[in-house]
Write a protein that holds these residues in place. Sequence first.
Motif, PDB file in Angstrom:
ATOM      1  N   LEU A 270     -11.316   4.964  24.108  1.00  0.00           N
ATOM      2  CA  LEU A 270     -11.856   3.979  25.049  1.00  0.00           C
ATOM      3  C   LEU A 270     -12.198   2.666  24.361  1.00  0.00           C
ATOM      4  CD1 LEU A 270     -14.152   6.063  27.442  1.00  0.00           C
ATOM      5  CD2 LEU A 270     -12.127   4.731  28.061  1.00  0.00           C
ATOM      6  N   ASN A 271     -12.780   2.750  23.191  1.00  0.00           N
ATOM      7  CA  ASN A 271     -13.118   1.510  22.481  1.00  0.00           C
ATOM      8  C   ASN A 271     -11.865   0.749  22.064  1.00  0.00           C
ATOM      9  OD1 ASN A 271     -16.022   1.234  22.381  1.00  0.00           O
ATOM     10  ND2 ASN A 271     -16.042   3.084  21.122  1.00  0.00           N
TER      11      ASN A 271
ATOM     12  N   TYR B  35     -24.687  15.730  17.307  1.00  0.00           N
ATOM     13  CA  TYR B  35     -23.472  14.933  17.456  1.00  0.00           C
ATOM     14  C   TYR B  35     -23.249  13.962  16.302  1.00  0.00           C
ATOM     15  CZ  TYR B  35     -24.190  16.750  22.146  1.00  0.00           C
ATOM     16  OH  TYR B  35     -24.413  17.585  23.213  1.00  0.00           O
TER      17      TYR B  35
ATOM     18  N   CYS C 174     -19.879   4.262  19.546  1.00  0.00           N
ATOM     19  CA  CYS C 174     -20.451   5.152  20.550  1.00  0.00           C
ATOM     20  C   CYS C 174     -19.491   5.312  21.719  1.00  0.00           C
ATOM     21  CB  CYS C 174     -21.782   4.602  21.081  1.00  0.00           C
ATOM     22  SG  CYS C 174     -23.064   4.400  19.828  1.00  0.00           S
ATOM     23  N   HIS C 175     -19.696   6.349  22.499  1.00  0.00           N
ATOM     24  CA  HIS C 175     -18.899   6.534  23.714  1.00  0.00           C
ATOM     25  C   HIS C 175     -19.387   5.521  24.751  1.00  0.00           C
ATOM     26  CE1 HIS C 175     -16.891   8.274  27.133  1.00  0.00           C
ATOM     27  NE2 HIS C 175     -16.337   9.217  26.386  1.00  0.00           N
TER      28      HIS C 175
ATOM     29  N   ARG D 192     -12.440  10.614  22.501  1.00  0.00           N
ATOM     30  CA  ARG D 192     -12.440   9.661  23.623  1.00  0.00           C
ATOM     31  C   ARG D 192     -13.206   8.385  23.262  1.00  0.00           C
ATOM     32  NH1 ARG D 192     -13.056  14.585  27.326  1.00  0.00           N
ATOM     33  NH2 ARG D 192     -11.010  14.727  28.365  1.00  0.00           N
ATOM     34  N   THR D 193     -14.186   8.498  22.375  1.00  0.00           N
ATOM     35  CA  THR D 193     -14.898   7.308  21.896  1.00  0.00           C
ATOM     36  C   THR D 193     -13.926   6.348  21.226  1.00  0.00           C
ATOM     37  OG1 THR D 193     -16.996   8.493  21.582  1.00  0.00           O
ATOM     38  CG2 THR D 193     -16.660   6.487  20.280  1.00  0.00           C
TER      39      THR D 193
ATOM     40  N   ALA E 261     -26.291   7.875  23.558  1.00  0.00           N
ATOM     41  CA  ALA E 261     -25.056   7.818  22.773  1.00  0.00           C
ATOM     42  C   ALA E 261     -25.380   7.841  21.281  1.00  0.00           C
ATOM     43  CB  ALA E 261     -24.274   6.560  23.129  1.00  0.00           C
TER      44      ALA E 261
ATOM     45  N   THR F 116     -15.360  14.363  22.682  1.00  0.00           N
ATOM     46  CA  THR F 116     -16.085  13.131  23.008  1.00  0.00           C
ATOM     47  C   THR F 116     -15.855  12.073  21.938  1.00  0.00           C
ATOM     48  OG1 THR F 116     -17.782  14.348  24.217  1.00  0.00           O
ATOM     49  CG2 THR F 116     -18.367  12.149  23.440  1.00  0.00           C
ATOM     50  N   TYR F 117     -15.823  12.484  20.673  1.00  0.00           N
ATOM     51  CA  TYR F 117     -15.547  11.549  19.580  1.00  0.00           C
ATOM     52  C   TYR F 117     -14.137  10.975  19.717  1.00  0.00           C
ATOM     53  CZ  TYR F 117     -14.906   9.850  14.783  1.00  0.00           C
ATOM     54  OH  TYR F 117     -14.653   9.077  13.689  1.00  0.00           O
TER      55      TYR F 117
END
Length: 571
Positions: A411-412, A546, A370-371, A407-408, A379, A404-405
């Motif tokens: 970031l993870n 999503y 998840c983001h 960036r998910t 999320a 968004t995917y």
Amino acid sequence: MRLLVFLALPTLAWHGYERGFAPWLWAALVLGLVLFIGMVQRHAKLREAIEHEQHLVTLNQWALARLERDFSALPDCPESLRPLFDKQDLDINLFGPASMGQLLFNQATGLGDRRIAHWLTQPAQDEALRDRQQAITELAGCRDLRQALAAYALHLNARGLDLGRLGEWVAGEDSAGFTPLQVALGRGATVASLVCMGGVLGGGLPAATLLACVGINLVLYALRAKAWHGVFAGADDSADTLNGLTRWLTHVAGQPFASPCLQRLAGQLTVGEAPPARAVRRLDSILGYARLRHNPTIGVFAQAVLLWDFHCALALSRWRRQHRTHLPAWLEVLAELEALSAFAGLADENPGWCFARQVDEPSLTAQGACHPLLHPERAVPNPVALVPGQVTIITGSNMSGKTTYMRTVALNLRLAQAGSVVAAQAFRFGRMRMVSSISVADSLEQGLSYFMSEVLQVKAVIDTVRQSPVPVLYLLDELLKGTNEKERNLAIIEILRTLCAHQALGLLTTHNVALATDPALQGLGCNIYFEEGYEDAGEQGLSFNYQLRHGVSRNTNAIRLLRRMGVLGHD
């Protein structure tokens, strides 16, 4: 009560001056003075306790805001840390408004925040990752400890104490140069002044002897004041502000840690002859006494009779020599523990997250990713599967979740490389470096068009892939939008072939179905997509789930979105 006692002292003294100092009067004066000092100290402790509780209230308000992902209620990321993050970090919301930084920063001192930033931008490996994960797991269950340490950090921040500058001052060169002769002269002059003062008050010595001693003190002060004051330079802003550091060190020293990393850090607080808290308390006292020189009334008397600055500078110089290597080590422990505590708070506040596992293969896989910046209830979890030498092309209509995917994943991965928990049910990653081309802008100042800015970003990605000693994860969002479709497709295909030939792995988002299905890309990767649904037959009922799907999206929604926003008519 303190004011009443303070007013009673001169009243009693005047009574004694008028009618003689009887034994009871002396006792009352001494008792009043002791009572006044005791109330001053008690009042100071009460104010510190109230301030500590207020800081705890603030910390809990921020924690609630983090749980709700209400970034407007959280303090901004410290501007002093911005140079530590590059454009790529801003693109993936690692730093800045509504970023991972807002969830992690502002709960520590400046040293702790800088350590957090370092961990987010410099991947750890193997043993360091395991040590951090064990320490974070232990600290996640110690909420009271973490909040107490964070409250002491807020105390230091509120007083404007720069621990980094203090550490540099302690480790720097001492410019005073107290020789044995200078120490003997200074102490001798002070003793002579006190003896002469007692003799004059007792009537055994003429006043001229005291004046002579005062003159000698003033001459010594005039000759050496600049050197003495040089000892205080760099530490003056620490005066009367170190109590928070003392309490922080005291709190940590008594903790029975279980994880090897925390035990090692706590063990470093035993370095030195005196416990760190006692040593810092001594430093705080010396700096507090030294501030007397700023008082134009009492300071002149203290310098003339007692050579006050000499004794303060001598004590501070000796403290500095004794703890020149100790204090930097203690501050290193503080920075490490504050960083671990911040990531432990992230784990505590997100119990559904997991620790990532580093593997030998240069791949990245996840289940239920998840983001991290979205509220857990909003999320949407999706799988991730990236392998070397292949590209995953993401298609989909506007607002469907492609970027968004991306960036998910980014970031993870940054959280995983820092040793933190990640927003996923399972997460496995190999050693890799990440590069991206997400946001692009032209530059009038540099004379760069939009297309040229894109070209430079893509060049930086390819150069990194070619030169990196470890596999590279690339994130490419809508490449080469600044040119025509035919040339863009040809160029992107060649770019992806180059990246795959160097065994890089990554993601590419595009609206271009022709690119995603081009035969030249067959065998170089896979296609996934996101798409919208319709709640009713009209164009106003757009909805997005999503959820990642395999294949290529055939849907478009630009016209519908323009009509929905009132830009285009419905006729």
